[in-house]
Scaffold this motif. Structure first.
Motif, PDB file in Angstrom:
ATOM      1  N   GLU A 137      16.243 -90.169 147.571  1.00 35.22           N
ATOM      2  CA  GLU A 137      16.893 -90.956 146.527  1.00 35.22           C
ATOM      3  C   GLU A 137      17.304 -90.054 145.359  1.00 35.22           C
ATOM      4  N   ALA A 138      16.690 -88.890 145.263  1.00 29.63           N
ATOM      5  CA  ALA A 138      17.079 -87.831 144.328  1.00 29.63           C
ATOM      6  C   ALA A 138      16.500 -86.528 144.863  1.00 29.63           C
ATOM      7  N   ASP A 139      16.997 -85.408 144.337  1.00 28.99           N
ATOM      8  CA  ASP A 139      16.484 -84.108 144.777  1.00 28.99           C
ATOM      9  C   ASP A 139      15.245 -83.700 143.998  1.00 28.99           C
ATOM     10  N   VAL A 140      15.323 -83.824 142.682  1.00 28.94           N
ATOM     11  CA  VAL A 140      14.218 -83.412 141.814  1.00 28.94           C
ATOM     12  C   VAL A 140      14.002 -84.489 140.762  1.00 28.94           C
ATOM     13  N   ALA A 141      12.819 -84.453 140.135  1.00 33.27           N
ATOM     14  CA  ALA A 141      12.504 -85.440 139.109  1.00 33.27           C
ATOM     15  C   ALA A 141      11.750 -84.784 137.963  1.00 33.27           C
ATOM     16  N   VAL A 142      11.969 -85.296 136.755  1.00 32.28           N
ATOM     17  CA  VAL A 142      11.108 -84.998 135.619  1.00 32.28           C
ATOM     18  C   VAL A 142      10.367 -86.293 135.327  1.00 32.28           C
ATOM     19  N   ARG A 143       9.069 -86.295 135.580  1.00 31.31           N
ATOM     20  CA  ARG A 143       8.270 -87.504 135.459  1.00 31.31           C
ATOM     21  C   ARG A 143       7.247 -87.381 134.343  1.00 31.31           C
TER      22      ARG A 143
END
Length: 294
Positions: A137-143
């Motif tokens: 659903e996305a490649d990378v995330a900032v969580r």
């Protein structure tokens, strides 16, 4: 099972109708319907319940679509890795993060990343719910919390205190609290939604009170950005991470000596993208902007 039929089946399952899937696939509605009927005949099970409002997957259809989605997501990731330039970072990178961090912190800095990496295109998905990186659903995330999926690579980026802010206008009209207990006589701005963008976002509603007691906010809003706007407009006192009020330098930090909760930010991506140059340069950009060493 024919791969082309599976591709059409997946498009129909995601679109919920033959017509919409046909638009995506550039096929006629009748051609899509024939392919689905042929696949159902091969499998000898119904894949969709057909009704006037569209299509609903049967139990067997749900099972097949889950597997097909995994297969196509893996193929898409493999294609991305195979076509990525060996000489330099290039291609599209899909980044997801919360609306507050994305709007207030990342977006104002993104031009520097894109200037230094002209061959990378960004799709920024601002969503307070966690997207499934394993399902592409996305490649990378900032969580704003440690990842809950065990198969993801994580890097701790920064801690952001949930400081307490008020506008000069509010302080002039209502005064400034000198203790947590004083907050009970002030207007408070809180997050009002089912999916808090950061942990402990409404800690002020209980701070300084006996266990089990809770204040009522004068204003609730389901957006960290809108909370910052409301605080700046003088609607009340609120607690947000410093990045959310970066555009309001005139805000006054209230109760600066009180220990407030911290928001932990993590950079997260799937194991399959460990060797991706696009991921590496974006990670280095984040750590550089946050004053960390990569």
């Amino acid at each position: 099972m024919d791969w082309d039929k599976l591709r059409i089946f997946h498009a129909v399952a995601e679109a919920g109708s033959f017509t919409h899937a046909g638009d995506v696939l550039n096929l006629s509605q009748s051609a899509v319907s024939r392919q689905i009927s042929a696949l159902e005949e091969v499998l000898q099970v119904p894949l969709f319940h057909r009704h006037a409002r569209g299509l609903i997957l049967t139990e067997q259809g749900e099972t097949l679509n889950h597997t097909v989605r995994e297969v196509f997501s893996k193929l898409e990731m493999t294609q991305t890795l195979l076509t990525e330039s060996k000489e330099k970072a290039a291609g599209r990178l899909r980044v997801t993060t919360t609306t507050g961090f994305g709007s207030c912190w990342l977006m104002p800095r993104l031009h520097r990343f894109m200037t230094h990496n002209p061959d990378i295109s960004i799709t920024l998905i601002l969503e307070d719910n966690d997207l499934d990186l394993g399902m592409r659903e996305a490649d990378v995330a900032v969580r704003m919390h440690a990842p809950r999926q065990p198969d993801l690579i994580q890097r701790h980026l920064a801690d952001f205190p949930l400081s307490v802010f008020a506008s000069p206008r509010y302080i002039e009209q209502f005064g400034q609290p000198t203790s947590l207990e004083d907050l009970s006589s002030h207007n408070l701005v809180a997050f009002g939604g089912y999916h808090p963008p950061v942990p402990h976002v409404n800690w002020l509603l209980e701070a300084g009170l006996p266990e089990g007691a809770r204040r009522t906010a004068r204003l609730e809003v389901n957006s960290m950005v809108a909370m910052a706007d409301a605080i700046s407009a003088g609607l009340g006192i609120g607690s947000v991470p410093g990045y959310a009020v970066a555009e309001y330098p005139d805000l006054i930090k209230v109760l600066p000596n009180v220990d407030s909760p911290k928001v932990e930010a993590f950079f997260v991506y799937p194991e399959e993208l460990r060797s991706s140059k696009r991921v590496a340069v974006f990670r280095d950009f984040l750590t550089s902007e946050l004053g960390l060493r990569s």
